[in-house]
Design a protein around this motif. Structure first.
Motif, short mmCIF file in Angstrom:
data_model
loop_
_atom_site.label_atom_id
_atom_site.label_comp_id
_atom_site.label_asym_id
_atom_site.label_seq_id
_atom_site.Cartn_x
_atom_site.Cartn_y
_atom_site.Cartn_z
N VAL A 3 -3.30 -4.86 2.87
CA VAL A 3 -3.79 -5.90 1.88
C VAL A 3 -3.86 -7.24 2.32
CG1 VAL A 3 -3.04 -6.48 -0.70
CG2 VAL A 3 -2.32 -4.40 0.13
N PRO A 23 0.74 -1.26 -0.10
CA PRO A 23 -0.04 -0.01 -0.06
C PRO A 23 1.02 1.20 0.06
CG PRO A 23 -0.39 -1.34 2.01
CD PRO A 23 0.87 -1.77 1.38
N GLN A 59 -8.00 -4.72 -1.17
CA GLN A 59 -7.41 -3.57 -0.50
C GLN A 59 -8.67 -2.55 -0.54
OE1 GLN A 59 -4.76 -0.96 -2.56
NE2 GLN A 59 -3.71 -0.28 -0.74
#
Ligand code: CA
Length: 715
Positions: A516, A441, A526
């Motif tokens: 995630v 992320p 996500q």
């Protein structure tokens, strides 16, 4: 009733399974006391779970890959996912918790370290544990009063409480079994991270490096709460032994990496272990990530110019004793808040000689490089930046960054990326051992770094030594807002840790997106802070499904199976560091939305309740006042003391009150009651009389009202 019977049966089956395995000496020792009959999680169960039907620890398994072997939800049917149930966490503060699922029960935390046990199939509440935190301690929480989850082991649920306590609860009833204070509560320590458990020991770190503490990680006996070992990450200021497990490490490598003067000798030096702690079962070691220095500014912290171990490092210690094994420092001489506390994932990759399997640790820390290091030795294998960065020319052969002169020199502002919120923050990364891809992320959140000219003369609770007012104009116009907004980016990156390169990326609308989950169904899940929760093709990044969860979806999702049906779950909420401090990053005024647990299954048909929109009166409560000097002084002191919670440019994103429209800023008497006398300290808004003079408080009010009358509000 059926559920209870089922739970009992499952627990008994698992107990039998565990007893059936060849007992080693550790299991024999624990046989002296009666084994737990509920939530009977032990090391073996965590090892063999492989994140399949249950989700037994923060990262799924000890390797913390956040990869599930479940395939019932897959690329073909993910489009049919709907809400099976939701549970109201009843908080308007940040939620960062990964749900743990054991024997059909989900254990999840909310803001203020409150623990909930829910029926994982229906969402029915089984018990709630409220640790009764004094709300005034919120001032110590750099990044909201969040909590990332519990550990479950031997019939107990362990939670790190925001005020520094570690608690053990009966997994069946929620009853408190023991509680220990793990920090000096007179200092600005907090706990937001999830405990981990291995071999009868519960591991917990702490936070507070923004305010001035000395970091460490500790192991406590799961039965009694007695401390087993502690590893400090910064030497004792006199460089003498602490009588703790870390003593040897400082004699060997740590002490020489610090000078004898500087703020670290009085303010602790930082290095908090606030998130990643993993157990390497192959080498029987605990590997943890260490945070930034305190104060941030290197020259003020330690004018000797040394590396400052173990700040911004990955450290491995013996799981039984805490004795030092190895370290790898991602950012020597950190001065940018480049923590190495981000997710650490262990895996076996073909990176040995002639493609032989090699056990590695992977991390994408705040500094923007993705590292692959040897899990047995800490040896650097390779790394590469996963976002654009302008602080290092690259890394040398040992993985040491070659820092640019502009980034090092903090006498003039350097607009740098990554900034202190990092190229990757706490949002959990995942790894698919089937595709050998890590899912990051990632984000771009630049910031200008320059030394705070008032650092010596004017104290502040937020003790970084960096000038947060640098480059911020007193007039905040729509054009400036647009320009600043354009610098904030977020994306999901699939990273190939073998080839050391990006495989695919999905661009998001904003930064600070969710953790995630990877599954053997060929999916990655996500969320985004703006509320979308989505599934992507793990191999290509193609979006296959999305749902609006009507709150921030930033935490780590999980998955589990009950009665032959697979569920995907995520906790939601609106808050944590970015939502507190980046109100200007939202195109529309976002209202504070209430946190929930939202659980999906194929064919789920529940409707999420609509967001409760609060109608607020967006008119200034008084005329603007003050000379240019007063407003500039107000900007400086607002930035040093108020900004990280109430937002730069006095732009709140709805978690905490927007001071522009507040009754308090409209009335000097009320303002003083709050700022000076601490009238709202029960909400965490304590008195600032120790760091702001009466004149400075009034200047801050002048700046706030000036912003209330600014052009930007009409757009
Ligand atoms: Ca930090």
């Amino acid at each position: 009733m059926i559920r209870s019977a089922l739970l009992a049966t499952t627990a008994m089956f698992l107990l039998t399974a565990c007893t059936g395995s060849a007992p080693d000496t550790k299991e024999a020792a624990s046989a002296e006391k009666p084994a737990a009959t509920f939530a009977a999680v032990d090391d073996n169960r965590i090892k063999t779970a492989s994140a399949g039907e249950e989700w037994l620890s923060y990262g799924g398994t000890y390797d913390e890959q956040r990869h599930s072997t479940l395939t019932q939800i897959n690329k073909e049917n993910v489009g049919e996912l709907g809400v099976a149930w939701s549970y109201d966490l009843a908080t308007n503060r940040g939620v960062e918790s990964t749900p743990i699922v054991v024997d059909g029960v989900m254990y999840v935390t909310s803001a203020w370290s409150i623990v909930y046990a829910l029926d994982a199939k229906t969402g029915e509440e089984l018990w709630v544990h409220e640790p009764d935190v004094d709300r005034s301690m919120a001032i110590k929480a750099c990044c909201d009063v969040v909590n990332r989850g519990v550990a479950v082991y031997d019939g107990k649920v362990f939670v790190g409480v925001i005020d520094g306590r570690l608690q053990a609860l009966d997994a069946k009833t929620g009853k408190l079994e023991w509680s220990v204070v793990t920090v000096d509560q007179d200092k600005p320590y907090t706990i937001t991270g999830a405990p981990r458990v291995v071999d009868g020991k519960v591991l917990i770190g702490n936070g507070g490096a923004e305010l001035g503490v000395r970091g460490y990680v500790s192991a406590y006996d799961t039965d009694t709460g007695k401390k087993v070992w502690r590893f400090y990450t910064v030497p004792n200021p006199n460089k003498q032994p602490d009588g703790e497990a870390s003593d040897d490490a400082f004699v060997k490598v740590g002490n020489v990496s610090w000078g004898d003067t500087g703020k670290w000798t009085t303010e602790g030096g930082g290095g908090t272990v606030w998130d990643s702690i993993v157990y390497d079962e192959v080498n029987d070691r605990v590997i943890f990530g260490v945070g930034n220095g305190s104060p941030w500014n290197w020259e003020r912290r330690d004018p000797s110019g040394k590396d400052n171990l173990f700040l911004s490092s990955i450290v491995a210690v013996d799981a039984d004793t805490g004795e030092y094994a190895w370290h790898f420092q991602t950012t020597p001489g950190d001065t940018w808040d480049y923590t190495a506390t981000q997710t650490i994932i262990l895996a076996d990759l073909p990176l040995g000689e002639n493609g032989a399997s090699r056990r590695v640790a992977m991390q994408a820390p705040k500094n923007g490089f993705f590292y692959v290091i040897d899990a047995g030795t800490g040896e650097f294998i390779h790394a590469k930046n996963f976002v654009p960065q302008n602080w290092a020319e690259g890394l040398d052969e040992s993985g040491r960054p070659i820092v640019t002169a502009e980034a090092r020199d903090q006498s003039v502002p350097h607009f740098q990326t990554p900034g202190p919120l990092g190229a990757h923050n706490w949002h959990p990364m995942a790894f698919s051992p089937e595709l050998n891809l890590a899912y990051i992320p990632a984000q771009e959140l630049p910031q200008a770094y320059v030394v705070d000219p008032l650092a010596e003369s004017s104290p502040t609770k937020w003790n970084t030594g960096v000038d947060f007012a640098a480059g911020i104009p007193t007039e905040f116009t729509p054009e400036i807002r647009k320009m600043v907004r354009s610098t904030l980016k977020g994306r999901l990156i699939a990273w190939d840790p073998i080839k050391n390169e990006e495989r695919w990326a999905v661009e998001h609308n904003n930064a600070w997106n969710g953790g995630v989950l990877s599954t053997a169904g060929g999916l990655v899940f996500q969320g985004q802070l703006e509320g979308e929760f989505a599934a992507y093709d793990a191999a290509t990044g193609e979006k296959l499904w999305a749902s609006d969860v009507r709150s921030g979806a930033a935490s780590g999702p999980g998955t589990f199976m009950i009665d032959g049906e697979q569920y995907v779950t995520i906790t939601t909420g609106w808050g944590s560091a970015y939502a507190l401090s980046a109100g200007y990053a939202y195109d529309q005024k976002v209202e504070s939305t209430v946190g929930k647990v939202v659980t999906f299954k194929v064919g789920g048909e529940k409707e999420l309740p609509p967001v409760q929109m609060v109608q607020r009166d967006l008119t200034p409560k008084a005329a603007s006042f003050g000379t240019a000097e007063q407003i500039q002084s107000g900007l400086v002191h607002y930035s040093r003391n108020c900004m990280v919670c109430h937002g730069p440019f006095v732009q709140s994103s709805g978690v905490l009150p927007d001071l522009r429209w507040s009754e308090y800023s409209g009335d000097k008497e009320l303002w003083d009651e709050v700022l000076h006398d601490g009238a709202l300290q029960e909400n965490g808004m304590v008195s600032f009389a120790d760091v702001l003079s009466d004149e400075e408080m009034e200047n801050v009010r002048a700046y706030v009202l000036n912003q209330a009358h600014s052009d930007v509000n009409t757009n």
